[in-house]
Design a protein around this motif. Structure first.
Motif, mmCIF file in Angstrom:
data_model
loop_
_atom_site.group_PDB
_atom_site.id
_atom_site.type_symbol
_atom_site.label_atom_id
_atom_site.label_comp_id
_atom_site.label_asym_id
_atom_site.label_seq_id
_atom_site.Cartn_x
_atom_site.Cartn_y
_atom_site.Cartn_z
ATOM 1 N N ALA A 139 51.741 28.830 -72.528
ATOM 2 C CA ALA A 139 50.863 29.610 -71.858
ATOM 3 C C ALA A 139 51.483 30.984 -71.276
ATOM 4 C CB ALA A 139 50.051 28.748 -70.823
ATOM 5 N N LEU A 140 52.535 30.859 -70.958
ATOM 6 C CA LEU A 140 53.215 31.975 -70.003
ATOM 7 C C LEU A 140 54.276 32.925 -70.840
ATOM 8 C CD1 LEU A 140 54.482 29.729 -66.876
ATOM 9 C CD2 LEU A 140 52.580 31.539 -66.963
ATOM 10 N N ILE B 237 59.423 30.003 -65.427
ATOM 11 C CA ILE B 237 60.282 29.632 -66.489
ATOM 12 C C ILE B 237 61.221 28.747 -66.086
ATOM 13 C CG2 ILE B 237 61.419 30.219 -68.903
ATOM 14 C CD1 ILE B 237 58.110 30.214 -68.766
ATOM 15 N N ARG B 238 62.073 29.452 -65.301
ATOM 16 C CA ARG B 238 63.526 28.778 -64.711
ATOM 17 C C ARG B 238 63.083 27.527 -64.123
ATOM 18 N NH1 ARG B 238 66.165 34.099 -61.924
ATOM 19 N NH2 ARG B 238 67.511 34.781 -63.651
ATOM 20 N N ASN C 77 57.788 46.405 -81.097
ATOM 21 C CA ASN C 77 56.553 45.908 -81.483
ATOM 22 C C ASN C 77 56.067 44.470 -80.613
ATOM 23 O OD1 ASN C 77 56.304 47.631 -83.159
ATOM 24 N ND2 ASN C 77 57.201 46.445 -84.937
ATOM 25 N N ASN C 78 55.693 44.595 -79.335
ATOM 26 C CA ASN C 78 55.699 43.583 -78.499
ATOM 27 C C ASN C 78 54.611 42.773 -78.682
ATOM 28 O OD1 ASN C 78 57.668 45.396 -76.968
ATOM 29 N ND2 ASN C 78 57.264 44.141 -75.194
ATOM 30 N N GLU C 79 53.476 43.323 -79.216
ATOM 31 C CA GLU C 79 52.276 42.215 -79.696
ATOM 32 C C GLU C 79 52.546 41.518 -80.739
ATOM 33 O OE1 GLU C 79 48.849 40.797 -79.506
ATOM 34 O OE2 GLU C 79 49.060 42.537 -78.345
ATOM 35 N N GLU C 80 53.260 41.856 -81.903
ATOM 36 C CA GLU C 80 53.839 41.149 -82.818
ATOM 37 C C GLU C 80 54.984 40.060 -82.289
ATOM 38 O OE1 GLU C 80 54.760 42.785 -86.820
ATOM 39 O OE2 GLU C 80 53.896 44.616 -85.972
ATOM 40 N N ALA C 81 55.829 40.460 -81.492
ATOM 41 C CA ALA C 81 56.730 39.484 -80.747
ATOM 42 C C ALA C 81 56.163 38.527 -80.105
ATOM 43 C CB ALA C 81 57.873 40.309 -79.975
ATOM 44 N N SER C 82 54.946 38.732 -79.373
ATOM 45 C CA SER C 82 54.248 37.762 -78.402
ATOM 46 C C SER C 82 53.859 36.963 -79.381
ATOM 47 C CB SER C 82 53.434 38.466 -77.754
ATOM 48 O OG SER C 82 52.475 37.424 -76.979
#
Length: 306
Positions: free
Chosen positions: A174-175, A239-240, A278-283
């Motif tokens: 989710a995060l 996350i940590r 390409n942050n959308e694809e990376a996400s």
């Protein structure tokens, strides 16, 4: 604080040598170049300890020539080409790790009373008070046991089942992909290069030879690095916290390492996309990556329940 050549005493020696070995593994694993500045604050955050023992570990590494110390500037990577915990005589790490994993496995198997006294632990494992305190300190920092007022230690019931490990991955699902879409996202080239070098090192053979401890830390470093680039500290802190509490079953899951080669390749693909903007694809790729991990947990469920 003692000088670089002095050795810590009593229980501090195990903690200092353990941290020194972890810092050395970090320098070698991330292939930090000669002259790279290493700070106590960054290392304290990475290994979930205070700055004081990290400072002692840095002094120890400087005394062995792995680091150089410059007055008013700090510590810098020197020569680690032929350095290892064994060649530097940092044997306390192996002993401490062995004790750590024995306590972890006995806890997961229900072989330890809860709460448990330190006297019982010393007698069970045949260790000194100093050795035990060093390992209990690490366990407390990771959040799966805590000291009870007036009587020994109690274990957290939070993460001892395959279901609870899967729940941590669902929170990450989710995060983490959302963090890559933050408007402040920026992955600096140095961090990207460090992450890439660590993955390539594993693919070159370290996947088979690294300890479970080192393999876990490599995954933690990758995910915290790309999430930290979001510029949103709340994502990173969440996350940590999850990474600290999922260690127990994560270590056990590493008995089967066949899936980690594919995970390394997926990490490299995510890096490629982020470096191209390409942050959308990376996400989306990160989401699939975490979903694959959740699917794999079902395949290794017998190992986790053993």
């Amino acid at each position: 604080m003692s000088s670089a050549g002095e050795r810590p005493v009593n229980g501090k020696r195990e903690l200092t040598e353990g941290l020194a070995a972890q810092i050395l593994d970090h320098i070698r694993g991330d292939r930090l170049a000669v002259g790279t500045h290493v700070t106590a604050q960054e290392l304290a955050e990475r290994f979930n300890v205070s700055r004081f023992p990290v400072g002692q570990a840095l002094q120890l590494l400087a005394s062995k020539g792995v680091l150089t110390h410059e007055r008013n500037r700090g510590y810098f990577v020197s020569d680690v080409k032929n350095a290892s915990p064994e060649t530097l005589g940092l044997t306390a790490r192996n002993e401490a790790c062995d004790l750590y994993f024995r306590i972890a496995e006995d806890h997961l198997q229900g072989r330890l009373p809860d709460p448990v006294s330190e006297a019982h632990l010393r007698e069970t494992y045949g260790v000194t008070k100093a050795q035990l305190n060093a390992v209990l300190g690490r366990i407390a920092q990771e959040g799966w046991a805590e000291r009870r007022p007036g009587y020994g230690w109690s274990f957290s019931p939070m993460l001892t089942t395959p279901e609870s490990l899967e729940q941590t991955y669902r929170v990450r699902l989710a995060l983490e992909p959302a963090a890559l879409l933050e408007p402040t996202y920026h992955l600096d080239p140095e961090t990207a290069a460090r992450c890439r070098a660590a993955e390539l090192r594993l693919l070159d053979g370290a996947l088979e030879t690294d300890s479970a401890d080192a393999l876990h830390e490599r995954g933690v470093r990758f995910h915290e690095a790309i999430i930290g680039a979001s510029g949103n500290l709340f994502f990173l802190e969440a996350i940590r916290r999850i990474n600290r509490v999922r260690r127990l079953l994560s270590y056990r899951s590493m008995v089967d390492r066949t899936r980690y080669r594919q995970q390394c390749k997926e990490h490299l693909l995510i890096l490629d996309l982020l470096e191209r903007g390409n942050n959308e694809e990376a996400s989306q790729m990160l989401r699939r990556h975490l979903e694959h991990t959740i699917e794999n947990l079902q395949e290794i469920r017998p190992i986790l329940e053993h």
